[in-house]
Design a protein around this motif. Structure first.
Motif, PDB file in Angstrom:
ATOM      1  N   ASN A 134      14.135  12.435 -15.992  1.00 35.12           N
ATOM      2  CA  ASN A 134      14.559  13.747 -15.457  1.00 35.12           C
ATOM      3  C   ASN A 134      15.263  13.982 -16.851  1.00 35.12           C
ATOM      4  OD1 ASN A 134      17.273  11.805 -14.951  1.00 35.12           O
ATOM      5  ND2 ASN A 134      16.054  11.385 -13.736  1.00 35.12           N
ATOM      6  N   TRP A 135      15.579  15.155 -16.175  1.00 35.66           N
ATOM      7  CA  TRP A 135      15.989  15.888 -17.397  1.00 35.66           C
ATOM      8  C   TRP A 135      17.608  15.289 -18.041  1.00 35.66           C
ATOM      9  CZ3 TRP A 135      13.916  19.158 -20.043  1.00 35.66           C
ATOM     10  CH2 TRP A 135      14.923  19.540 -21.729  1.00 35.66           C
ATOM     11  N   LEU A 163      10.884  25.606 -16.693  1.00 38.13           N
ATOM     12  CA  LEU A 163      12.166  25.203 -16.703  1.00 38.13           C
ATOM     13  C   LEU A 163      12.030  25.623 -15.983  1.00 38.13           C
ATOM     14  CD1 LEU A 163      14.366  24.409 -19.430  1.00 38.13           C
ATOM     15  CD2 LEU A 163      13.288  22.786 -18.104  1.00 38.13           C
ATOM     16  N   GLU A 251      13.440  18.867 -13.052  1.00 41.63           N
ATOM     17  CA  GLU A 251      14.759  18.668 -12.688  1.00 41.63           C
ATOM     18  C   GLU A 251      15.587  19.182 -11.673  1.00 41.63           C
ATOM     19  OE1 GLU A 251      18.256  20.153 -13.726  1.00 41.63           O
ATOM     20  OE2 GLU A 251      17.653  18.081 -14.417  1.00 41.63           O
TER      21      GLU A 251
END
Length: 386
Positions: A134-135, A163, A251
């Motif tokens: 994950n981000w 994104l 994300e």
């Protein structure tokens, strides 16, 4: 056809050049047709004018966002010729994600995918136990100085697009509604945060620059979270350190979706004096048998699922294909209208200026939407998508 010599243009990386030369040697043995390949840099490839190349070449390797401009300039010969419907159906069935339809424009097929890519994640398996999922994990590594992100145009825009798509709000090909203002501002702030943590040189680095630095002896860089995959770096012995590739860190809640599709297709010049010979080669090199065989073994990054699913192809590349397949299947196709390529450069420059000069996110996104509107010469000029 033994007296036929074709000229082809591709791009100057082992992944783009070596398989074309290797497969052309096999094709000459099989048919007697000689194909001589020239190559251009990655930067030239991403911004090149096919209108200038088409009169000089029979075969041209292209990127799908060029297709609207190229067809408006009447540079290419359509490949959906009568009598080869079964072959095209097999190519379409073997599409990795939307690679095959990305070259279909206004009802015609202008290229066949021979190389499939999207932004995926590169990481050092000798430094990390797994790629960040994950981000927030990416940001933790970035704070340690262990992350690079390619931001040289057009890659800053590709990061922005990926994104946005991962949040479930990909950009749309509609003037005036290209980027959702709220989502776009959120994404730009994410880019601003990570850009402040990575080497400022990233603004001038493309994927090859990043991967070369990651694979270098003594490098501390463990992760490039959004970068076009290059299978060459996943092959043992290509560089001092082998890189691994994985799905993009998510994300949003939809998993590794929304990555900006890349890759290349093989196209035939409308000016070729040996059009049939060129079309025959295009069908052959894009076929599943060739893609998973000589194309992959020569260091290519195939565009056909037969190669992506092949156990031997994956074993030779540290499971490059299996480990990034979900991202490719969920990738997003960029706009392709005549005018997009100019927008892509201008939008990338605008993002980088906004990051460098700390501009307001809303102002940057408004400018991106304005530039997109301006990329259409007149209402309806983009034509229809098929």
């Amino acid at each position: 056809m033994s007296d036929v010599t074709l000229k082809g243009m591709t791009w100057s990386h082992p992944r783009g050049y070596d398989p074309m030369v290797a497969c052309s040697a096999l094709w000459k043995h099989r048919t007697g047709v000689t194909i001589e390949w020239d190559k251009r840099s990655l930067q030239d490839f991403e911004s090149f004018s096919v209108e200038e190349l088409a009169p000089a070449y029979d075969l041209i390797v292209i990127d799908h966002p060029h297709v609207g401009q190229i067809t408006a300039e009447n540079c290419l010969a359509p490949l959906d010729v009568v009598g080869r419907e079964a072959e095209r159906a097999a190519l379409a069935a073997g599409s990795v994600g939307r690679s095959y339809p990305s070259y279909n424009w206004q009802g015609r097929q202008w290229a066949f995918p021979i190389d499939t890519a999207s932004q995926v994640q590169a990481w050092r398996p000798d430094m990390l136990s797994a790629a960040p999922a994950n981000w927030s994990d990416v940001l933790d590594l970035a704070r340690q100085g262990r992350v690079l992100l390619p931001m040289r145009p057009p890659h800053s825009l590709m990061v922005f697009y990926t994104l946005s798509g991962n949040f479930g709000r990909p950009a749309v090909e509609e003037p005036g509604a290209h980027v959702n203002p709220d989502m776009g501002s959120r994404v730009f702030e994410m880019m601003r945060e990570v850009a402040a943590l990575v080497d400022p040189a990233c603004l001038g680095m493309d994927p090859i620059d990043i991967l070369e630095q990651m694979a270098r002896s003594g490098s501390r860089i463990a992760c490039a979270p959004l970068i076009y995959g290059y299978v060459s770096y996943a092959i043992a012995g290509f560089r001092s350190n082998r890189l691994a590739f994985a799905d993009i860190p998510a994300e949003g809640n939809a998993g590794p979706v929304g990555s900006a599709l890349g890759g290349t297709g093989i196209a035939v010049s409308a000016f070729s004096k040996a059009k049939q010979a060129a079309i025959d080669f295009a069908y052959w090199i894009a076929s599943g048998e060739v893609q998973r065989g000589p194309y992959a073994s020569a260091g290519g990054q195939p565009g056909h699922a037969a190669a992506w699913d092949d156990a031997a192809v994956n074993a030779a590349t540290g499971n490059f294909y299996m480990d990034t397949r979900a991202t490719l299947e969920g990738a997003w196709v960029r706009p392709r209208h005549d005018g997009y390529m100019t927008f892509q450069q201008a939008a990338s420059d605008r993002i980088n200026l906004g990051l460098t000069e700390k501009h307001d996110a809303g102002r940057v996104v408004a400018d991106l939407n304005r530039l997109f509107v301006e990329s259409f010469p007149a209402p309806g000029a983009a034509g229809g998508e098929s």
